[in-house]
Design a protein around this motif. Structure first.
Motif, PDB file in Angstrom:
ATOM      1  N   SER A  38       0.829  -1.222   0.000  1.00  0.00           N
ATOM      2  CA  SER A  38       0.000   0.000   0.000  1.00  0.00           C
ATOM      3  C   SER A  38       0.861   1.270   0.000  1.00  0.00           C
ATOM      4  CB  SER A  38      -0.928   0.001   1.213  1.00  0.00           C
ATOM      5  OG  SER A  38      -0.129  -0.098   2.381  1.00  0.00           O
ATOM      6  N   GLY A  39       2.067   1.199   0.565  1.00  0.00           N
ATOM      7  CA  GLY A  39       2.951   2.351   0.471  1.00  0.00           C
ATOM      8  C   GLY A  39       2.671   3.467   1.456  1.00  0.00           C
ATOM      9  N   THR A  40       2.148   3.136   2.638  1.00  0.00           N
ATOM     10  CA  THR A  40       1.927   4.215   3.629  1.00  0.00           C
ATOM     11  C   THR A  40       3.258   4.721   4.165  1.00  0.00           C
ATOM     12  OG1 THR A  40       1.682   2.687   5.502  1.00  0.00           O
ATOM     13  CG2 THR A  40      -0.341   3.334   4.320  1.00  0.00           C
ATOM     14  N   GLU A  68       5.976   3.482  12.836  1.00  0.00           N
ATOM     15  CA  GLU A  68       6.774   3.316  11.611  1.00  0.00           C
ATOM     16  C   GLU A  68       6.917   4.588  10.786  1.00  0.00           C
ATOM     17  OE1 GLU A  68       6.360  -0.167   9.134  1.00  0.00           O
ATOM     18  OE2 GLU A  68       5.112  -1.030  10.706  1.00  0.00           O
TER      19      GLU A  68
HETATM   20  C1  GRF Z   1       3.900  -2.932   6.835  1.00  0.00           C
HETATM   21  O1  GRF Z   1       3.460  -4.185   7.269  1.00  0.00           O
HETATM   22  C2  GRF Z   1       5.033  -2.512   7.668  1.00  0.00           C
HETATM   23  O2  GRF Z   1       4.938  -2.978   8.987  1.00  0.00           O
HETATM   24  C3  GRF Z   1       6.210  -3.166   7.026  1.00  0.00           C
HETATM   25  O3  GRF Z   1       5.855  -3.440   5.679  1.00  0.00           O
HETATM   26  C4  GRF Z   1       4.514  -3.043   5.475  1.00  0.00           C
HETATM   27  C5  GRF Z   1       4.536  -1.751   4.723  1.00  0.00           C
HETATM   28  O4  GRF Z   1       3.344  -1.163   4.719  1.00  0.00           O
HETATM   29  N1  GRF Z   1       7.334  -2.291   7.064  1.00  0.00           N
HETATM   30  P1  GRF Z   1       3.137   0.026   3.671  1.00  0.00           P
HETATM   31  O5  GRF Z   1       3.171  -0.625   2.299  1.00  0.00           O
HETATM   32  O6  GRF Z   1       4.268   1.005   3.867  1.00  0.00           O
HETATM   33  O7  GRF Z   1       1.815   0.603   4.044  1.00  0.00           O
END
Ligand code: GRF
Length: 197
Positions: free
Chosen positions: A11-13, A171
Motif C-alpha cells: 500500500s505504500g503508507t 513506523e
Molecule cells: C507494513 O506491514 C510494515 O509494517 C512493514 O511493511 C509493510 C509496509 O506497509 N514495514 P506500507 O506498504 O508502507 O503501508
C-alpha cells in the motif's frame, strides 16, 4: 540533495510518509524513483500522484541499472517483500535502509514479515513492541540498527491491532526520522554499530 529510491510491494503508507516529508522539506532529499516488484502495488499510484517516477520492476538486474541511471545514493525498503541480493547490498553498503515492524532482534529474520511479525508478538504475549530502522546486510534483518521505538501493546486484542498501532504510531515517523538523519549526514557505521553524529 540526496537522491533516494524507495522500493515497495504494497500500500505504500511508509512511502507516503517519506513523500510528505520531502515535500514539506523535513527531508533534505529527492525521491528520484519508486520501484515495486508487484505491478498492482498501490504505492505506485502514490508515487505517480506525487509526480515521481513509479516503475514495476521484476528483475533485479533491471533494478540495478535503473538505480545507477538515476544516480541513487540511498535506497529505502518500505514494505519491500522481495529478497535483496548480495550484489545489490555490496553495491550499496550501508546505503540501503529497511523498516521492520518489531524491536529487532525480536520477531525478525526469514518468514517474519507483515502480519506474521505481529502474530508471533501476540502469541508470545509481549507487552511492548515497536519498529526498527536498520541498514540492510546479507543477514536478513541483521544489519546495523539506526533507530528503534517501542510502544505499549498490552491492551491489543488481535495481531491486526498491533500491526495498525505500530504502522501508524511508530513506523511512519521513525522511517522519516532515519531518512532525515541520513540526508543530513548524521549517520556513521563503526563496527556494525550506527553512530548518530
Ligand atoms: C507494513 O506491514 C510494515 O509494517 C512493514 O511493511 C509493510 C509496509 O506497509 N514495514 P506500507 O506498504 O508502507 O503501508
Amino acid at each position: 540533495m540526496v537522491k533516494i529510491a524507495v522500493l515497495i510491494s504494497g500500500s505504500g503508507t511508509n512511502l507516503q510518509s517519506i513523500i510528505d516529508a520531502v515535500q514539506n522539506k523535513e527531508i533534505n532529499g529527492e525521491i528520484v524513483l519508486v520501484a515495486s516488484n508487484r505491478k498492482k502495488a498501490y504505492g505506485l499510484e502514490r508515487a505517480k500522484n506525487a509526480g515521481i517516477k513509479a516503475e514495476w520492476i521484476k528483475d533485479e538486474e533491471v533494478l540495478i541499472k535503473r538505480l545507477q541511471e538515476e544516480q541513487v545514493e540511498l535506497i529505502v525498503l518500505a514494505g519491500y517483500l522481495a529478497i535483496v541480493s548480495e550484489k545489490l547490498i555490496n553495491l550499496y553498503e550501508n546505503r540501503i535502509m529497511n523498516i521492520h515492524p518489531s524491536l529487532i532482534p525480536s520477531f525478525c529474520g526469514p518468514g517474519f514479515y507483515g502480519i506474521h511479525v505481529h502474530e508471533h508478538a501476540f502469541k508470545r504475549g509481549v507487552k511492548v513492541s515497536g519498529a526498527t530502522v536498520h541498514f540492510v546486510s546479507t543477514v536478513v534483518d541483521g544489519g546495523p540498527i539506526i533507530l528503534q521505538k517501542a510502544i505499549d501493546i498490552k491492551d491489543a486484542k488481535t495481531p491486526e491491532e498491533i500491526q495498525e498501532k505500530i504502522l501508524n504510531n511508530v513506523e511512519h515517523k521513525l522511517l522519516v526520522e532515519a531518512v532525515k538523519l541520513y540526508c543530513d549526514g548524521k549517520l556513521e557505521v563503526e563496527n556494525e554499530r550506527v553512530i548518530i553524529k
